[in-house]
Design a protein around this motif. Structure first.
Motif, PDB file in Angstrom:
ATOM      1  N   ALA A   9     -33.540   5.828 -19.670  1.00 43.02           N
ATOM      2  CA  ALA A   9     -32.513   5.396 -20.621  1.00 43.02           C
ATOM      3  C   ALA A   9     -32.684   3.945 -21.045  1.00 43.02           C
ATOM      4  O   ALA A   9     -31.717   3.240 -21.293  1.00 43.02           O
ATOM      5  CB  ALA A   9     -31.121   5.615 -20.021  1.00 43.02           C
ATOM      6  N   SER A  14     -33.713   5.746 -25.276  1.00 40.05           N
ATOM      7  CA  SER A  14     -32.400   5.703 -25.922  1.00 40.05           C
ATOM      8  C   SER A  14     -32.499   5.724 -27.440  1.00 40.05           C
ATOM      9  O   SER A  14     -31.668   6.347 -28.118  1.00 40.05           O
ATOM     10  CB  SER A  14     -31.631   4.467 -25.449  1.00 40.05           C
ATOM     11  OG  SER A  14     -31.377   4.539 -24.059  1.00 40.05           O
ATOM     12  N   ALA A  17     -33.161   9.250 -28.303  1.00 43.34           N
ATOM     13  CA  ALA A  17     -31.954  10.057 -28.103  1.00 43.34           C
ATOM     14  C   ALA A  17     -30.997   9.884 -29.275  1.00 43.34           C
ATOM     15  O   ALA A  17     -30.460  10.869 -29.825  1.00 43.34           O
ATOM     16  CB  ALA A  17     -31.267   9.663 -26.793  1.00 43.34           C
ATOM     17  N   ILE A  30     -30.170  12.807 -21.607  1.00 45.68           N
ATOM     18  CA  ILE A  30     -30.982  11.669 -21.194  1.00 45.68           C
ATOM     19  C   ILE A  30     -30.623  11.339 -19.749  1.00 45.68           C
ATOM     20  O   ILE A  30     -29.436  11.244 -19.404  1.00 45.68           O
ATOM     21  CB  ILE A  30     -30.787  10.459 -22.147  1.00 45.68           C
ATOM     22  CG1 ILE A  30     -31.737   9.316 -21.795  1.00 45.68           C
ATOM     23  CG2 ILE A  30     -29.351  10.003 -22.204  1.00 45.68           C
ATOM     24  CD1 ILE A  30     -31.815   8.227 -22.872  1.00 45.68           C
ATOM     25  N   ASP A  32     -31.623   9.107 -15.964  1.00 42.84           N
ATOM     26  CA  ASP A  32     -32.268   7.916 -15.398  1.00 42.84           C
ATOM     27  C   ASP A  32     -32.023   7.869 -13.895  1.00 42.84           C
ATOM     28  O   ASP A  32     -30.923   8.172 -13.427  1.00 42.84           O
ATOM     29  CB  ASP A  32     -31.726   6.647 -16.058  1.00 42.84           C
ATOM     30  CG  ASP A  32     -32.714   5.488 -15.959  1.00 42.84           C
ATOM     31  OD1 ASP A  32     -32.994   5.055 -14.823  1.00 42.84           O
ATOM     32  OD2 ASP A  32     -33.209   5.045 -17.007  1.00 42.84           O
ATOM     33  N   ILE A  37     -27.518   2.604 -17.686  1.00 39.24           N
ATOM     34  CA  ILE A  37     -28.333   2.741 -18.886  1.00 39.24           C
ATOM     35  C   ILE A  37     -28.956   1.370 -19.199  1.00 39.24           C
ATOM     36  O   ILE A  37     -28.761   0.411 -18.469  1.00 39.24           O
ATOM     37  CB  ILE A  37     -27.492   3.228 -20.076  1.00 39.24           C
ATOM     38  CG1 ILE A  37     -26.342   2.236 -20.360  1.00 39.24           C
ATOM     39  CG2 ILE A  37     -26.960   4.627 -19.825  1.00 39.24           C
ATOM     40  CD1 ILE A  37     -25.542   2.565 -21.627  1.00 39.24           C
ATOM     41  N   LEU A 203     -25.665   5.207 -27.458  1.00 44.22           N
ATOM     42  CA  LEU A 203     -25.691   6.523 -26.811  1.00 44.22           C
ATOM     43  C   LEU A 203     -24.352   7.251 -26.824  1.00 44.22           C
ATOM     44  O   LEU A 203     -24.188   8.262 -26.141  1.00 44.22           O
ATOM     45  CB  LEU A 203     -26.162   6.353 -25.352  1.00 44.22           C
ATOM     46  CG  LEU A 203     -27.599   5.849 -25.171  1.00 44.22           C
ATOM     47  CD1 LEU A 203     -27.889   5.584 -23.697  1.00 44.22           C
ATOM     48  CD2 LEU A 203     -28.607   6.848 -25.742  1.00 44.22           C
ATOM     49  N   ILE A 210     -25.450  12.075 -20.767  1.00 47.24           N
ATOM     50  CA  ILE A 210     -26.161  11.113 -19.911  1.00 47.24           C
ATOM     51  C   ILE A 210     -25.952  11.482 -18.443  1.00 47.24           C
ATOM     52  O   ILE A 210     -24.821  11.743 -18.027  1.00 47.24           O
ATOM     53  CB  ILE A 210     -25.647   9.676 -20.160  1.00 47.24           C
ATOM     54  CG1 ILE A 210     -25.800   9.291 -21.628  1.00 47.24           C
ATOM     55  CG2 ILE A 210     -26.407   8.682 -19.269  1.00 47.24           C
ATOM     56  CD1 ILE A 210     -25.086   7.993 -21.997  1.00 47.24           C
TER      57      ILE A 210
END
Length: 383
Positions: A9, A14, A17, A30, A32, A37, A203, A210
């Motif tokens: 991310a 990002s 995305a 997404i 991580d 993020i 995002l 996420i």
């Protein structure tokens, strides 16, 4: 069923995305491994209320109006031009080396034209420039190379500049004028409220989900998706089948001092015997007004989070093997500094992602996505 699963991310993941969700109308997940993020640009307010960058200073600069305008959709800008000093011969002098640097260092009063002769007399010309040492010595000679580049580069990479690709020191030009700015890009600024808020806005699209604290290997066999975008280390994805690609990492040591200002510029480099490479004072970058100030000291190291791909021919050869292997996997894309094993600036990563988005959409329009589900790949990933 997600249209895209994106690993990582940071900017690389990002931006893709956001574009895929907003323009492509795709459903995106997404993930991580970290608990936040924004990748390495993540910033936060420390216990004293000072905005700091967790992974060292990140200054936004670009010559691309498209990149600047794209990022500007998600943040207001604070104009900022970064200035760096280097501790050399007991003095603090500007870098990149310029007219002010030479005049202060040697007690001279050279004009711009005289600077050209100054460099020319000291330069050791070579027909073929292969290494980082060649770049500097060819331009300004060995004395300035020793003072400004050799020690710093050796600390940063744990290699002599003669062992590194020319691209490393070519990033820091020498100047004949009095321009003391570290960057000369057309657009130089900082996100007014920080990078984390920028990413939050980027995002927040309803098509984007996420998951943090999440490793790709833990969910790849569980959550169905049609295409994969991978921004982690490419060698990790393939379980290091051709060997591990080396990176340099950094140990960041933060210090908060009960004074409004500690040093005379945002960053001071130490191309000398100090164990750290540089000290950055965040309030210069953020413009924050606060009675205290926070510094970060950077200590390069071999192990830890992968920050800097090491530019040597043998490493490039290994990466090419991974890149060839990656090209055989359908509906899977590798991007970003780690996914392509290249030392990119932020704006270059953003531009790369914007270009990849166009490529993906072109392919998907041809293939109509085909409903293809990517099989689980055994990997540690970055998650």
């Amino acid at each position: 069923m997600f249209d895209f699963l994106i690993i990582g991310a940071g900017f690389a993941g990002s931006v893709l995305a956001e574009r895929l969700a907003t323009v492509g109308k795709k459903k995106v997940l997404i993930i991580d491994k970290r608990n936040h993020i924004a990748g390495n640009t993540f910033d936060y307010y420390n216990t004293d209320g000072i905005l700091v960058h967790k992974y060292g200073p990140h200054i936004f600069h670009t010559n691309s109006r498209d990149v600047y305008d794209y990022v500007g959709q998600f943040t207001k800008w604070r104009p900022y031009e970064h200035h760096v000093l280097a501790s050399v011969d007991g003095q603090l002098v500007p870098v990149p080396i310029n007219q002010n640097t030479i005049n202060k260092l040697y007690g001279l009063n050279l004009t711009g034209e005289q600077m050209v002769d100054f460099y020319k007399k000291r330069a050791e010309k070579t027909d073929v420039i292969k290494t980082s040492e060649d770049v500097v010595v060819n331009a300004v000679g060995r004395e300035l190379y020793e003072k400004f580049f050799k020690g710093y580069t050796n600390k940063q990479w744990d290699l002599d500049p003669s062992e590194l690709d020319a691209s490393v020191t070519a990033r820091v030009p020498t100047r004949t004028n009095k321009d003391d700015r570290y960057f000369t890009d057309t657009y130089q600024a900082m996100p007014l409220h920080g990078y984390t808020q920028l990413f939050t806005r980027m995002l927040e699209h309803p098509n984007i989900k996420i998951m943090l604290n999440t490793d790709y290997a833990d969910i790849a066999g569980v959550i169905p998706y049609k295409s994969l975008i991978y921004t982690g280390p490419i060698d990790s994805y393939f379980d290091y089948c051709y060997g591990k690609l080396p990176y340099r990492s950094i140990d960041f040591k933060f210090e908060t001092i009960d004074t409004e200002k500690f040093q005379s510029s945002g960053t001071i480099n130490y191309p000398n015997s100090q164990p750290y490479t540089r000290i950055t004072e965040f309030k210069y970058l953020t413009g924050q007004i606060h009675p205290k100030t926070t510094l970060v000291y950077e200590y390069p190291k071999a192990e830890g989070d992968p920050y800097y791909p090491i530019p040597q021919p043998e490493n490039a050869d290994v990466y090419k093997k991974y890149k060839l292997l990656a090209s055989t996997i359908p509906n899977t894309y590798f991007t970003g500094r780690l996914g392509t094993y290249k030392y990119y600036n932020m704006d270059q990563v953003i531009a790369q992602s914007l270009t990849l988005f166009k490529k993906i959409m072109s392919e998907k329009n041809v293939n109509h996505l085909n409903g293809h589900v990517v099989p689980f790949a055994h990997t540690n990933g970055i998650g």
